[in-house]
Design a protein around this motif. Structure first.
Motif, PDB file in Angstrom:
ATOM      1  N   UNK A   1      51.629  80.248  13.482  1.00 57.37           N
ATOM      2  CA  UNK A   1      53.053  80.112  13.812  1.00 57.37           C
ATOM      3  C   UNK A   1      53.326  78.957  14.765  1.00 57.37           C
ATOM      4  N   UNK A   2      52.310  78.546  15.520  1.00 54.57           N
ATOM      5  CA  UNK A   2      52.461  77.462  16.492  1.00 54.57           C
ATOM      6  C   UNK A   2      51.538  76.318  16.075  1.00 54.57           C
ATOM      7  N   UNK A   3      51.978  75.610  15.060  1.00 52.54           N
ATOM      8  CA  UNK A   3      51.165  74.579  14.428  1.00 52.54           C
ATOM      9  C   UNK A   3      51.253  73.277  15.231  1.00 52.54           C
ATOM     10  N   UNK A   4      50.121  72.706  15.657  1.00 55.53           N
ATOM     11  CA  UNK A   4      50.161  71.458  16.430  1.00 55.53           C
ATOM     12  C   UNK A   4      50.873  70.323  15.706  1.00 55.53           C
ATOM     13  N   UNK A   5      50.832  70.328  14.377  1.00 60.19           N
ATOM     14  CA  UNK A   5      51.483  69.251  13.621  1.00 60.19           C
ATOM     15  C   UNK A   5      52.998  69.348  13.691  1.00 60.19           C
ATOM     16  N   UNK A   6      53.506  70.486  14.082  1.00 60.11           N
ATOM     17  CA  UNK A   6      54.950  70.713  14.138  1.00 60.11           C
ATOM     18  C   UNK A   6      55.389  71.014  15.573  1.00 60.11           C
ATOM     19  N   UNK A   7      54.785  70.302  16.519  1.00 55.15           N
ATOM     20  CA  UNK A   7      55.166  70.498  17.910  1.00 55.15           C
ATOM     21  C   UNK A   7      54.854  71.885  18.418  1.00 55.15           C
TER      22      UNK A   7
ATOM     23  N   UNK B   1      63.213  67.645  15.941  1.00 55.90           N
ATOM     24  CA  UNK B   1      63.331  67.128  14.566  1.00 55.90           C
ATOM     25  C   UNK B   1      62.193  67.605  13.671  1.00 55.90           C
ATOM     26  N   UNK B   2      61.145  68.189  14.259  1.00 54.78           N
ATOM     27  CA  UNK B   2      60.041  68.728  13.462  1.00 54.78           C
ATOM     28  C   UNK B   2      60.309  70.156  13.002  1.00 54.78           C
ATOM     29  N   UNK B   3      61.338  70.763  13.551  1.00 56.14           N
ATOM     30  CA  UNK B   3      61.629  72.157  13.217  1.00 56.14           C
ATOM     31  C   UNK B   3      62.324  72.266  11.863  1.00 56.14           C
ATOM     32  N   UNK B   4      62.152  73.431  11.243  1.00 50.68           N
ATOM     33  CA  UNK B   4      62.818  73.726   9.974  1.00 50.68           C
ATOM     34  C   UNK B   4      63.765  74.914  10.097  1.00 50.68           C
ATOM     35  N   UNK B   5      63.723  75.597  11.245  1.00 55.59           N
ATOM     36  CA  UNK B   5      64.682  76.663  11.541  1.00 55.59           C
ATOM     37  C   UNK B   5      65.186  76.462  12.965  1.00 55.59           C
ATOM     38  N   UNK B   6      66.433  76.853  13.212  1.00 58.54           N
ATOM     39  CA  UNK B   6      67.059  76.568  14.494  1.00 58.54           C
ATOM     40  C   UNK B   6      67.768  77.800  15.035  1.00 58.54           C
ATOM     41  N   UNK B   7      67.866  77.841  16.340  1.00 56.92           N
ATOM     42  CA  UNK B   7      68.467  78.925  17.107  1.00 56.92           C
ATOM     43  C   UNK B   7      67.544  80.146  17.122  1.00 56.92           C
ATOM     44  N   UNK B   8      67.854  81.099  17.999  1.00 57.21           N
ATOM     45  CA  UNK B   8      66.943  82.216  18.219  1.00 57.21           C
ATOM     46  C   UNK B   8      66.754  83.083  16.984  1.00 57.21           C
ATOM     47  N   UNK B   9      67.743  83.082  16.075  1.00 55.55           N
ATOM     48  CA  UNK B   9      67.625  83.940  14.890  1.00 55.55           C
ATOM     49  C   UNK B   9      67.348  83.154  13.610  1.00 55.55           C
TER      50      UNK B   9
END
Length: 414
Positions: free
Chosen positions: A70-76, A321-329
């Motif tokens: 879930x915490x992939x180094x390639x995606x920050x 900008x590396x994220x694919x989902x945003x906000x807490x939900x």
């Protein structure tokens, strides 16, 4: 050396000292009385052990979920996929309640406080910034070792039944001897002590500056005078900072601190912004269920404190900008849409919120009516439906272009 460079150097020195202080913690490891060289060597050993623990799926009940899943180094050190929430549990079919946050740039997050007074950057120690700090979406833990406990024991993450379960897995792992060398030959005789060693190692690893706070983005290069921003990125930065336009820097601070430390792109505050209810989260199928952040359900010490309901900690925008989902939900799936939400929430609520059976828009539908006064209305929020958004379509694009300059050089997003 520039003020920025001096500030950065001082920050890294201070954080190095923090790592040493963690490594010295006698309650966890019996390491009191170490020389400086021994303390650094022990911290290096804990760092190496923490790296292995972080990447080991055998620590989960399913045997398939590592921290890196879930915490992939390639995606920050955030999620690598488009899921609103991640799956885990004993069968890898249990959905979480919240989107997985990044683990980068958490080193300066203050301890949670209901009333936070910050004199350094605000310039006025009498200003109450309200609830601030804590390492999770709801601010319920302050130390990385306490944060590391949460996924190891969560029923919808790694789903271990307790400390003994984790200790038994580590005892069978290929790095068990490293645990013995760092702590003692008898470390596994006490499962609570072994578990404490595991989360200490994970904590020290997450203080590795090169991986978790490298300050290697193009924007850092710009602040240091080594990089030029494009015209669009420059416009985006101006709009980001402009109180009458994006006003993003009000919560996501973009300027170096007064001491020259790099900007963290957060004020660490807890805030309610009224994001739309995510009906893809199974728990939300119950119309009586609400994830209210600081007042529950995952945090319990502020339960019943209505002023905290709906509040979530402002995340850093570094690597956003590396994220694919945003906000807490995880209700939004593109950076552009996330920026658009801020300027269209109140001018075009029909775009963002569902309708009742009578056709009326259910604005702020993920916060019960009695707590909706907690929802922030500072610009660019607070406009009326008939008003023009604070940002045009091209200005939103400019801000998105600027936000892409915040990605670290080491991350790829692929």
């Amino acid at each position: 050396m520039s003020a920025f460079a001096v500030g950065r150097a001082l920050l890294l020195v201070l954080l190095g000292a923090l790592t040493v202080s963690v490594a010295r913690a006698p309650a966890q490891s019996g390491s009191a009385g170490l020389s400086r060289a021994q303390a650094y060597a022990r911290a290096a050993a804990l760092d190496a052990l923490g790296r292995k623990l972080f990447a080991d799926p055998s620590l989960s009940a399913s045997g398939r979920l590592a921290c890196t899943t879930c915490h992939d180094p390639r995606f920050g050190y955030g999620p690598p996929n488009t899921r609103d929430v991640q799956l885990g549990g004993k069968t890898m079919r249990e959905p979480g309640l919240r989107a997985v946050p990044s683990l980068k740039y958490l080193q300066a997050v203050p301890q949670f406080a209901e009333h936070y007074y910050e004199s350094d950057d605000e310039g006025d120690p009498s200003v109450d910034n309200g609830p601030t700090g804590g390492l999770t979406w709801d601010g319920r833990v302050d130390r990385r070792r306490d944060q590391a406990r949460l996924p190891l024991l969560s029923p919808f993450e790694m789903a271990n039944d307790g400390a003994a379960d984790v200790a038994a897995k580590v005892r069978k792992a290929g790095y068990a001897d490293e645990m013995r060398r760092i702590f003692s030959d008898t470390i596994f005789d006490d499962s609570e002590r072994a578990f404490a060693g595991v989360v200490e190692a994970l904590e020290v690893y997450q203080q590795n500056a090169a991986e978790f706070y490298p300050y290697s983005s193009r924007y850092d290069g710009y602040l240091a005078g080594r990089v030029q921003l494009s015209p669009q990125e420059t416009r985006g930065l101006a709009l980001f900072n402009d109180p009458a336009k994006g006003n993003c820097a009000n919560c996501h601070r973009s300027a170096p601190g007064n001491d020259g430390t790099p900007p963290q792109f957060t004020d660490y505050g807890l805030i309610a912004i009224g994001v739309p209810r995510n009906r893809h989260i199974p728990a939300n199928a119950d119309p009586n269920f609400y994830d209210l952040g600081a007042c529950g359900p995952l945090r319990s010490d502020l339960a019943g404190r209505g002023e905290f309901c709906g509040l979530f900690r402002t995340p850093s925008l570094r690597n956003v900008a590396l994220r694919k989902t945003f906000f807490h939900n995880g209700s939004v799936h593109s950076l552009r849409e996330a920026v658009a939400f801020y300027v269209e929430r109140d001018t075009d609520p029909d775009k963002w919120y569902a309708r009742n059976a009578n056709g009326k828009v259910r604005k702020y539908d993920d916060v019960p009516t009695q707590y909706q006064l907690n929802i922030n209305s500072e610009p660019p929020f607070g406009a009326r439906t008939a008003d023009q958004p604070a940002l045009s379509a091209s200005e939103i694009d400019d801000i998105v272009a600027f936000l892409k300059t915040l990605s670290d050089a080491e991350s790829t997003g692929r």
